[in-house]
Write an enzyme that holds these catalytic residues in place. Sequence first.
Site, PDB file in Angstrom:
ATOM      1  N   HIS A 124       0.772  -1.389  -0.139  1.00 36.17           N
ATOM      2  CA  HIS A 124      -0.272   0.179  -0.275  1.00 36.17           C
ATOM      3  C   HIS A 124       0.744   1.110   0.239  1.00 36.17           C
ATOM      4  CE1 HIS A 124       1.128   0.303   4.340  1.00 36.17           C
ATOM      5  NE2 HIS A 124       0.353   1.194   3.967  1.00 36.17           N
TER       6      HIS A 124
HETATM    7  C1  UD1 Z   1      -2.263   5.423   5.979  1.00 32.51           C
HETATM    8  C2  UD1 Z   1      -1.322   5.581   6.552  1.00 32.51           C
HETATM    9  C3  UD1 Z   1       0.034   4.238   6.351  1.00 32.51           C
HETATM   10  C4  UD1 Z   1      -0.089   3.565   7.389  1.00 32.51           C
HETATM   11  C5  UD1 Z   1      -1.729   2.290   6.339  1.00 32.51           C
HETATM   12  C6  UD1 Z   1      -2.106   1.341   6.699  1.00 32.51           C
HETATM   13  C7  UD1 Z   1      -0.571   7.675   6.408  1.00 32.51           C
HETATM   14  C8  UD1 Z   1      -0.013   9.094   5.804  1.00 32.51           C
HETATM   15  N1  UD1 Z   1      -0.509   6.580   5.915  1.00 32.51           N
HETATM   16  O1  UD1 Z   1      -1.842   4.848   5.100  1.00 32.51           O
HETATM   17  O2  UD1 Z   1       1.054   4.849   7.525  1.00 32.51           O
HETATM   18  O3  UD1 Z   1       0.516   2.087   7.189  1.00 32.51           O
HETATM   19  O4  UD1 Z   1      -2.654   4.003   6.892  1.00 32.51           O
HETATM   20  O5  UD1 Z   1      -3.298   1.084   6.154  1.00 32.51           O
HETATM   21  O6  UD1 Z   1      -1.803   8.594   7.319  1.00 32.51           O
HETATM   22  N2  UD1 Z   1      -9.315   4.024   1.786  1.00 32.51           N
HETATM   23  C9  UD1 Z   1     -10.593   3.724   0.841  1.00 32.51           C
HETATM   24  N3  UD1 Z   1     -11.648   3.254   2.483  1.00 32.51           N
HETATM   25  C10 UD1 Z   1     -10.438   3.302   3.853  1.00 32.51           C
HETATM   26  C11 UD1 Z   1      -9.308   3.871   3.694  1.00 32.51           C
HETATM   27  C12 UD1 Z   1      -8.621   4.397   3.428  1.00 32.51           C
HETATM   28  O7  UD1 Z   1     -10.983   3.454   0.473  1.00 32.51           O
HETATM   29  O8  UD1 Z   1     -11.398   2.896   4.693  1.00 32.51           O
HETATM   30  C13 UD1 Z   1      -8.666   3.961   0.460  1.00 32.51           C
HETATM   31  C14 UD1 Z   1      -8.946   6.061  -0.239  1.00 32.51           C
HETATM   32  O9  UD1 Z   1      -8.525   5.987  -1.506  1.00 32.51           O
HETATM   33  C15 UD1 Z   1      -7.894   6.486   0.540  1.00 32.51           C
HETATM   34  C16 UD1 Z   1      -6.555   5.850   0.481  1.00 32.51           C
HETATM   35  O10 UD1 Z   1      -7.300   4.266   0.330  1.00 32.51           O
HETATM   36  O11 UD1 Z   1      -7.627   7.847  -0.770  1.00 32.51           O
HETATM   37  C17 UD1 Z   1      -5.696   5.946   1.526  1.00 32.51           C
HETATM   38  O12 UD1 Z   1      -5.764   5.814   2.619  1.00 32.51           O
HETATM   39  P1  UD1 Z   1      -4.591   6.819   4.073  1.00 32.51           P
HETATM   40  O13 UD1 Z   1      -5.731   6.660   4.492  1.00 32.51           O
HETATM   41  O14 UD1 Z   1      -4.974   8.139   3.329  1.00 32.51           O
HETATM   42  O15 UD1 Z   1      -3.292   6.123   3.301  1.00 32.51           O
HETATM   43  P2  UD1 Z   1      -3.053   4.761   3.236  1.00 32.51           P
HETATM   44  O16 UD1 Z   1      -2.687   4.448   2.055  1.00 32.51           O
HETATM   45  O17 UD1 Z   1      -3.948   3.935   3.855  1.00 32.51           O
END
Ligand code: UD1
Length: 359
Positions: free
Chosen positions: A207
């Site tokens: 991820h």
């Molecule tokens: C985040 C953390 C990372 C951690 C990871 C665990 C930051 C900068 N990054 O990364 O350190 O290792 O979580 O999973 O805080 N999305 C969904 N549903 C959800 C959550 C996310 O669809 O419930 C999608 C969205 O499109 C979003 C993307 O995933 O844009 C990224 O989510 P985000 O929480 O920003 O960062 P992670 O890549 O999950």
Amino acid sequence: MSKKLTICSIVGARPQFVKLQPFSKQLRKYYHEIIIHTGQHYDKNMSETFFQELAIPEPDYNLNIGSTMHGQQTGNMLAKIEQLLIKINPDAVVVFGDTNSTIAGALAAVKLHIPTIHVEAGLRSFNRSMPEEINRVATDHISDFLFAPTEEAMANLKQEGLEKISLLSGDIMVNSLSNAVERSSVKKGLLKSIGLASGKYYLLTLHRPQNVDNQDNLVLILSQLNKLDFPVIFPIHPRTNNILKNDHTARKSFDNIIFIEPQSYLSFIYLQLHSYKILTDSGGIQKEAYILRKPCLTIRSETEWVETVKTGWNRLCTPSDPQLVNIIKDFSPPTEHPEIFGSQVAEKIVNKIKSMING
Ligand code: UD1
């Protein structure tokens, strides 16, 4: 009897729910805990399932921040957490790990002069292009007290002049894991339902923005892993799925990779326990693999969990390496497996908090 003091725990993303569980259980013996969930992770299987399976008390507040640009996401959290902390007026705030929820929680709290505690402090990848690295460094330098999970993390804090406010507690995920391993047997039908045999599959997670945000990079990694000698099971993170979802031809061409939904905590532990080897770019999974004695190959150029590499149980790999498939196949850790993450960590952390924050 005097009224219990209030400590506010701030979480938002999947790995933080895992860390919260043993902490919360221990903390509640002595304090009134209020949980704030920022809503950074919001899908049922990225959030709610974790609270249910881990039997974590329902968050008292969910800020429903959701996904957007990092600055905006962090800023929205900051504004809402500040308002809440003014209302709650806690005796201390605790933040975990390195996500945007961590830095937002710490910044809101310190600006209100509330004692701020960082659990899982001192980790450094020394790669400033990772959003997590910025979050870690900033959170450590504004917090009032730091709990380091490993000796290496403690050495980093010392190097940065933070030793006086730091304690080597060990890693709280040790407590989370020891609670979960036994309970994961409830998932014993899982392998059959996916059509896999114990010890005969690779478990993959990806991820990190540097691996997945560019579709060409992601396809390069998957094309290589598709050539492995056992099937690769891939619980796909929403971020990664968003990149791949418009490209059905790409997915179909990976006939040795089994794409499944993100798994609950117990299911994922079960999948780790029965895997042949683990392939990941996650920090938490490198640790879990080590504790569960599984060979781990980390698809990144550096790691914060350097001890797992030094002991020979984790190996860093570059996606563009033409030898990647052979490196993965041939990787075999030594028999020695020293303890690097400590024990009874939640107890150590809460005991220290008691010595600092009491009525
Ligand atoms: C985040 C953390 C990372 C951690 C990871 C665990 C930051 C900068 N990054 O990364 O350190 O290792 O979580 O999973 O805080 N999305 C969904 N549903 C959800 C959550 C996310 O669809 O419930 C999608 C969205 O499109 C979003 C993307 O995933 O844009 C990224 O989510 P985000 O929480 O920003 O960062 P992670 O890549 O999950």
